[in-house]
Design an enzyme around this catalytic site. Sequence first.
Site, PDB file in Angstrom:
ATOM      1  N   LYS A  96      40.425 -25.890  16.910  1.00 24.58           N
ATOM      2  CA  LYS A  96      39.734 -24.720  17.468  1.00 24.58           C
ATOM      3  C   LYS A  96      38.239 -25.034  17.627  1.00 24.58           C
ATOM      4  O   LYS A  96      37.753 -26.034  17.082  1.00 24.58           O
ATOM      5  CB  LYS A  96      39.951 -23.504  16.563  1.00 24.58           C
ATOM      6  CG  LYS A  96      39.375 -23.643  15.164  1.00 24.58           C
ATOM      7  CD  LYS A  96      39.858 -22.496  14.274  1.00 24.58           C
ATOM      8  CE  LYS A  96      39.361 -22.646  12.855  1.00 24.58           C
ATOM      9  NZ  LYS A  96      39.968 -21.641  11.956  1.00 24.58           N
ATOM     10  N   TYR A 156       4.422 -26.468  13.174  1.00 25.46           N
ATOM     11  CA  TYR A 156       4.148 -25.036  13.262  1.00 25.46           C
ATOM     12  C   TYR A 156       4.043 -24.417  11.878  1.00 25.46           C
ATOM     13  O   TYR A 156       4.841 -24.723  10.992  1.00 25.46           O
ATOM     14  CB  TYR A 156       5.272 -24.330  14.018  1.00 25.46           C
ATOM     15  CG  TYR A 156       5.258 -24.602  15.502  1.00 25.46           C
ATOM     16  CD1 TYR A 156       4.207 -24.194  16.298  1.00 25.46           C
ATOM     17  CD2 TYR A 156       6.329 -25.259  16.102  1.00 25.46           C
ATOM     18  CE1 TYR A 156       4.211 -24.440  17.675  1.00 25.46           C
ATOM     19  CE2 TYR A 156       6.353 -25.499  17.459  1.00 25.46           C
ATOM     20  CZ  TYR A 156       5.283 -25.092  18.244  1.00 25.46           C
ATOM     21  OH  TYR A 156       5.298 -25.336  19.592  1.00 25.46           O
TER      22      TYR A 156
HETATM   23  C1  PLP Z   1      40.541 -22.463  10.962  1.00 34.46           C
HETATM   24  C2  PLP Z   1      41.880 -22.270  10.356  1.00 34.46           C
HETATM   25  C3  PLP Z   1      42.448 -23.280   9.575  1.00 34.46           C
HETATM   26  C4  PLP Z   1      41.699 -24.550   9.209  1.00 34.46           C
HETATM   27  O1  PLP Z   1      40.722 -24.237   8.255  1.00 34.46           O
HETATM   28  P1  PLP Z   1      39.815 -25.393   7.580  1.00 34.46           P
HETATM   29  O2  PLP Z   1      39.085 -24.703   6.496  1.00 34.46           O
HETATM   30  O3  PLP Z   1      38.905 -25.869   8.659  1.00 34.46           O
HETATM   31  O4  PLP Z   1      40.743 -26.432   7.143  1.00 34.46           O
HETATM   32  C5  PLP Z   1      43.713 -23.086   9.091  1.00 34.46           C
HETATM   33  N1  PLP Z   1      44.412 -21.949   9.351  1.00 34.46           N
HETATM   34  C6  PLP Z   1      43.885 -20.950  10.102  1.00 34.46           C
HETATM   35  C7  PLP Z   1      44.679 -19.728  10.342  1.00 34.46           C
HETATM   36  C8  PLP Z   1      42.610 -21.076  10.626  1.00 34.46           C
HETATM   37  O5  PLP Z   1      42.098 -20.099  11.366  1.00 34.46           O
END
Ligand code: PLP
Length: 369
Positions: free
Chosen positions: A35, A261
């Site tokens: 994702k 800055y």
């Molecule tokens: C993002 C997600 C994962 C992976 O999570 P990590 O902490 O990056 O391993 C797993 N299951 C679901 C439903 C997610 O949304």
Amino acid sequence: MPRPIEARIHADALAHNLSCARRRAPDAKVWAVVKANAYGHGIERAYPGLQSADGFAMLDLAEAERVRALGWRGPILLLEGCFEARDLELCSRLNLWHVVHHESQIDWLATHKTTWPHHVYLKMNSGMNRLGFSPQAFRHAWQRLSGLTQVDAITLMTHLSDADASPAAARGVAHQIEAFEAATHDLAGERSLCNSAATLRYAASRRELRGDWVRPGIMLYGSSPDFPHHSIGDWDLQPTMTLRSRLIGTQQLQAGDTVGYGSSFTAEHAMRIGIVACGYADGYPRHAGTGTPVLVNGVRTRTVGRVSMDMIAVDLTPVPEAQVGSEATLWGLGPNGSRLPIDEVAQAAGTIGYELMCAVAQRVPVHAA
Ligand SMILES: *Cc1c(COP(=O)(O)O)cnc(C)c1O
């Protein structure tokens, strides 16, 4: 010459980290979670390193299409399921598995016309209170789905809110596992519970947690989900993204001189600093204050002063030979086998590796390493 900043993606490290996930959950199948554009790596760039996964999981339908376009014919899972009824048409066309976490998604399925029945992931809210059916409502949802001709397989899933918690924390995973077990023990179907933290910490030793599919994300990308309790070294993970640039200027400071800055850094004695072509407009965190680790020519040093839009200043005391053109590694792999885990930079900025890798800006060119 283009501005010297670039992100490099290490396919061999992705493959290594995926094999670590497999080693932790030897008899389970592995979803590579891609994702957010593969956690900022770029799906197309990450794909070569992750091809030996059993499936790819994401939220965006457009990202699912991109994975199919790469030639992936195996399972793809939409972790938030469909957002409206007509999304089911794409699921049917591309053979996407999808999460069902809400009653309306079952309603849409019930009226969906498809030749091929769907594989769905029925999600329980076991305590995180974001998405999913309560343990009490779960069985009814399962029964409804089981009665649909549009559905031919139901995997039971939940998501853990505290798998990365320190051992001393009040809440761990036990209450969620108990709720899940109690509500599903007599329901047919595969199981999926583990994110990266649970895969690393529990999957090897606890069959009931490992389930049939694990869902690692962040560990694949070389960040430790429970840093600083464990570093990537502790988990045998490798950095998969290097953000690097070069010095485009140097300054000799005298005692009392300030940098950047707001003049937030004052030199206590004479020192040399370098100016790196990287700023918050590249995705480097503005909240990283003086002292954030950085490598120059592979030597560990620190930032000084505020991060500006296009530049940061670094202390050259440990690297006196550094010049304009010298390499600066903001995170990842540096020259001569040096490395700077993204988690250390994230900690200095009060955030987590997830956020930094997802935030690398559009203007930073991304290359395969
Ligand atoms: C993002 C997600 C994962 C992976 O999570 P990590 O902490 O990056 O391993 C797993 N299951 C679901 C439903 C997610 O949304």
